[in-house]
Every structure is written in C-alpha cells, then in structure tokens.
Write an enzyme that holds these catalytic residues in place. Structure first.
Site, mmCIF file in Angstrom:
data_model
loop_
_atom_site.group_PDB
_atom_site.id
_atom_site.type_symbol
_atom_site.label_atom_id
_atom_site.label_comp_id
_atom_site.label_asym_id
_atom_site.label_seq_id
_atom_site.Cartn_x
_atom_site.Cartn_y
_atom_site.Cartn_z
ATOM 1 N N PHE A 156 44.957 32.213 36.152
ATOM 2 C CA PHE A 156 44.673 33.129 37.265
ATOM 3 C C PHE A 156 45.986 33.693 37.783
ATOM 4 O O PHE A 156 46.900 32.934 38.085
ATOM 5 C CB PHE A 156 43.930 32.409 38.393
ATOM 6 C CG PHE A 156 43.565 33.339 39.520
ATOM 7 C CD1 PHE A 156 42.441 34.153 39.418
ATOM 8 C CD2 PHE A 156 44.346 33.427 40.662
ATOM 9 C CE1 PHE A 156 42.111 35.039 40.438
ATOM 10 C CE2 PHE A 156 44.028 34.307 41.689
ATOM 11 C CZ PHE A 156 42.898 35.108 41.574
ATOM 12 N N ASP B 54 54.247 31.671 36.821
ATOM 13 C CA ASP B 54 53.511 31.985 38.040
ATOM 14 C C ASP B 54 53.432 30.703 38.863
ATOM 15 O O ASP B 54 52.623 29.823 38.585
ATOM 16 C CB ASP B 54 52.111 32.504 37.676
ATOM 17 C CG ASP B 54 51.274 32.816 38.911
ATOM 18 O OD1 ASP B 54 51.662 32.394 40.022
ATOM 19 O OD2 ASP B 54 50.221 33.458 38.753
ATOM 20 N N LYS C 187 51.658 32.292 48.460
ATOM 21 C CA LYS C 187 50.940 31.181 49.097
ATOM 22 C C LYS C 187 51.845 30.373 50.052
ATOM 23 O O LYS C 187 52.142 30.866 51.120
ATOM 24 C CB LYS C 187 50.267 30.309 48.030
ATOM 25 C CG LYS C 187 49.124 31.075 47.337
ATOM 26 C CD LYS C 187 48.050 30.173 46.764
ATOM 27 C CE LYS C 187 46.801 30.975 46.430
ATOM 28 N NZ LYS C 187 46.589 31.244 45.022
HETATM 29 C C1 LIG Z 1 46.371 32.631 44.433
HETATM 30 C C2 LIG Z 1 47.086 32.915 43.175
HETATM 31 C C3 LIG Z 1 47.491 34.228 42.836
HETATM 32 C C4 LIG Z 1 47.116 35.425 43.675
HETATM 33 O O1 LIG Z 1 47.728 35.419 44.923
HETATM 34 P P1 LIG Z 1 47.191 36.445 46.054
HETATM 35 O O2 LIG Z 1 48.122 36.187 47.198
HETATM 36 O O3 LIG Z 1 45.769 36.102 46.321
HETATM 37 O O4 LIG Z 1 47.330 37.807 45.503
HETATM 38 C C5 LIG Z 1 48.220 34.401 41.687
HETATM 39 N N1 LIG Z 1 48.538 33.374 40.896
HETATM 40 C C6 LIG Z 1 48.170 32.105 41.177
HETATM 41 C C7 LIG Z 1 48.587 30.999 40.274
HETATM 42 C C8 LIG Z 1 47.425 31.834 42.324
HETATM 43 O O5 LIG Z 1 47.036 30.586 42.581
#
Ligand SMILES: *Cc1c(COP(=O)(O)O)cnc(C)c1O
Length: 404
Positions: free
Chosen positions: A139, A224, A253
C-alpha cells in the site's frame, strides 16, 4: 438518539460515502484515551492508524503548535522558513539522507518518490529505464500513481486507465524479483513491514538481496516508511534495524504526530534530478506542520523512548499470547515494535471486523489489516497500565465473538 447538533447520522447526509466510520463520534483525547460525544471512554490501540505516535494532545506538541501559531502559519515555497530548515536538518542528521522534500501526506511523499525515481533514471540512463517494480499486497497511497504502484488491484478498479510501467511481484521472494527486474527498472519500491497488507515484515535476507539487485541494475531502492518509520519499530526508521540503506525513503503518519505532513528523503546525487521547477506543493513544508514535526522527532529520537518501544511490544505480545492460549484464535502474532499483527485462524476468517465492533463496545479502539489480521499501532509512549486495561477489554471482546 443524540442531542448533539451533529452526530454519526450527519455523516450519511453530508459526507461522500467513501468511509464507513464507527457509530460513536470522538470529541476529546488525552494520551492513549479518547472520549466520545456521550462521555464514554476508549483505550486507543489504533493511534489514528500509526499517526498519534505520542498519543493525543501531548503537552509538548500543543506547546510547539501554539508557539508557531502565534508566529507564522504559511508562506508558500517562494520563501523558506526556520521550522522546515530545522526539521530537514534533524532528518538528514539522523538518517542516510542528505536532502528532504516536504509535502502533506504519505501518498504525496510516495508520488514525489516515484516521480523522482523516473526522472533520475531519465536524466542518467535515458527514457527507456522507467519501470517501477512493486509487491503484491503493498500500500502506497490513494493518488492514481500510488494506487497503481500499490499491490492491491481493487484500489485501481474503475479508475483506469492507470499509469503504465508498473510491475508487481511477490513479497519476500527474491527469485520472483530476479525474474522481473531488468536494466529498464528505475526503482524497486517496498514497505519494510507491509502495514495495510497484513503486518508482514520483510526478511532481512530479502532486503539485502533487493539492495544487491538494485545496485546490479542501477535501480533505486525506495522504502515506504510512512507506517514503519518514526520510531514505530524501535528504530527511528525500520531500515536502520535491517541494515539496508535505501536511495529514497518516504515518511508521513507519525512524522507529524497527528498534524498532516509528509517527507521524501534522498541523497544529494539523486536529489539533483528534482531541479528548480520540476515538482512542488503549495503547503509542503509549511511552518506550522514543520514546527510540530520538529518537536515529534526530537522526542522520539531518544534511545530510551526507542528502547521502550521494544518493551511495550513484549507486553502486547504477552497479552496476545495469553488471549490466544485461552481462545486459540490466532495463527501467529507478528510485527516489530508497536506495529503488530495477530492473524486469525481459519475458523474466524472474515471476523476481524466483528472483533473490532465488539472491542468498540468494550471501550477499545483498534485496527484490522485486511479481513483476517488484527492490527495494533498505538502511541509509542502508551502507559503499561493502558496496555493492560486495553487488553482486558480486548479479551472480553474476543470472548463475546468466539461464543457468539
Ligand atoms: C498510510 C500509508 C500511505 C498513505 O499515506 P496518506 O497520508 O494516507 O496519503 C502510504 N504508504 C503506507 C505504507 C501507508 O501506511
């Protein structure tokens, strides 16, 4: 039902139906506790999906926000500002990175990372080197490019055509990656722990193998760390514990502790490809967000706090294993630091959301990762008493679901 001017039913009247929020409406939080409109108290094991790394309304964050709100809110990137520069110094001093780009969310940080990977390959190797390799179940956000790179097809459905040049393969399978990577690959992208995909950690050997393959093919390694970073695993970023250095890292986050901010970190050499005018964001790096994030990283990047994350992991694990020895509902408890997953045995497949609902009744906020994995991403400084109390509530919720 409720005499409040707005309540859950207002949501259905005025909000786009892309979310299905719980029945209660939270109004106040303090530490790892939250209260709803009716005054009912909840323990928070969700942490706003790995965002509220220092709990709710941490006094030092309130103070940083108040101080900055009296000084300067917004300028645009026609000017730079002190909080952004100090935050960038803090991030580069404590990571592999030499350069930082600020934005407002994880999706935007990844969008910047993927654009940079393409541009760097274009500048240095020509336009044919444009393929991004990613992994199933991953994701990376909800923009069109990031859902395309993400490994969950359902998030692309109906939004086609999606950007091309994106390939997917199996996580933790180096041979599968070998078969798909080539000299046309500009980047390999992964989460050190797949969060939304079910809390699945990358094997250290897999990570080392990816790094070697990227070197061999002149591809950038993009990590990521939007969910796994900022102390979540007991290291400032998870890559530090894995001993593999990326070329680009994304954070969001927990970076803002609840205030929206995202960051893309990279080396000076790679950063050159985002020259003047190539990319941007109106709000990215605004003083308010950066002042809060600066306070967050100063508090989190402390050996004692990071060490405690491991201790709290052990406490969570002990409770989850005790619940499991009573009810035999988990196949395993996995994850690192305070990003943990408990996978349900087949008998309870699909019932993650029932446990979530029963937990809410008992006064516990928590998460799932897919239909079969309970996910825990609480505050990194959640008090031990709150872990114990929340686990007592979880056990009552589990007892209800297994006897239902
Ligand atoms: C939550 C998340 C995203 C997206 O972040 P947003 O602030 O919702 O755009 C991208 N990568 C990972 C691994 C995430 O957990």
């Amino acid at each position: 039902m409720s005499e409040h001017p707005v309540n859950r039913s207002t949501f259905d009247q005025v909000m786009v139906p892309n979310y299905a929020p719980q029945a209660m409406v939270p109004v106040r939080g303090e530490g790892s506790r939250v209260w709803d409109q009716e005054g009912k108290e909840y323990l928070d094991f969700a942490g706003g999906i790995a965002v509220n790394a220092l709990g709710h309304c941490h006094p030092a964050l309130i103070s940083a926000l108040k101080k900055q709100s009296n000084a300067l809110w917004h300028l645009s990137n026609i000017y730079t500002n002190e909080p952004a520069l100090e935050l960038a110094q803090e991030l580069t001093n404590n990571t592999f990175a030499e350069k930082v780009f600020f934005c407002n969310s994880g999706g935007e940080a990844n969008e910047a990372a993927f654009k940079l990977a393409r541009k760097y390959a274009y500048d240095n190797f020509g336009p044919k080197k444009n393929e991004i390799v990613s992994f199933y179940q991953s994701f990376h956000g909800r923009t069109l490019f990031t859902v395309t790179v993400g490994g969950q097809k359902k998030y692309c459905e109906g939004f086609e055509p999606v950007p091309g040049g994106v390939l997917h393969t199996t996580y933790n399978d180096l041979d599968a990656l070998k078969a798909i990577i080539s000299d046309n690959t500009c980047a390999v992208v992964l989460e050190p722990i797949q969060g939304e995909g079910g809390v699945i950690p990358a094997d250290p050997e897999f990570m080392r193998g990816i790094r070697a393959l990227c070197n061999q093919h002149n591809a950038l390694l993009v990590l990521d760390e939007v969910q796994s970073g900022m102390g979540r695993t007991g290291e400032l970023f998870a890559y530090i514990g894995l001993g593999v250095t990326p070329d680009i890292l994304t954070s969001a986050k927990s970076l803002g502790g609840g205030f929206p901010i995202g960051a893309m970190l990279t080396t000076s050499k790679v950063a050159e490809s985002l020259g003047f005018g190539t990319h941007g964001s109106t709000y990215g790096g605004n003083p308010l967000a950066c002042a809060v994030a600066l306070e967050v990283i100063k508090i989190i990047n402390d050996p004692k706090l990071l060490d405690n994350v491991g201790k709290k992991h052990d406490r969570f694990r002990k409770h989850l294993e005790a619940i499991n020895s009573k009810y035999a509902i988990f196949t395993e408890v996995r994850g690192k630091g305070l990003l943990m997953g408990a996978e349900l045995v087949e008998k309870y497949h699909g019932q993650g959301k029932d446990i979530l609902a029963a937990a809410a009744d008992e006064g516990l906020m928590m998460l799932v990762a897919g239909p079969n994995v309970l996910r825990f991403a609480p505050s990194l400084i959640i008090p031990d008493e709150d872990i114990d109390e929340g686990m007592a509530r979880l056990e009552r919720a589990v007892a209800k679901v297994v006897t239902a």
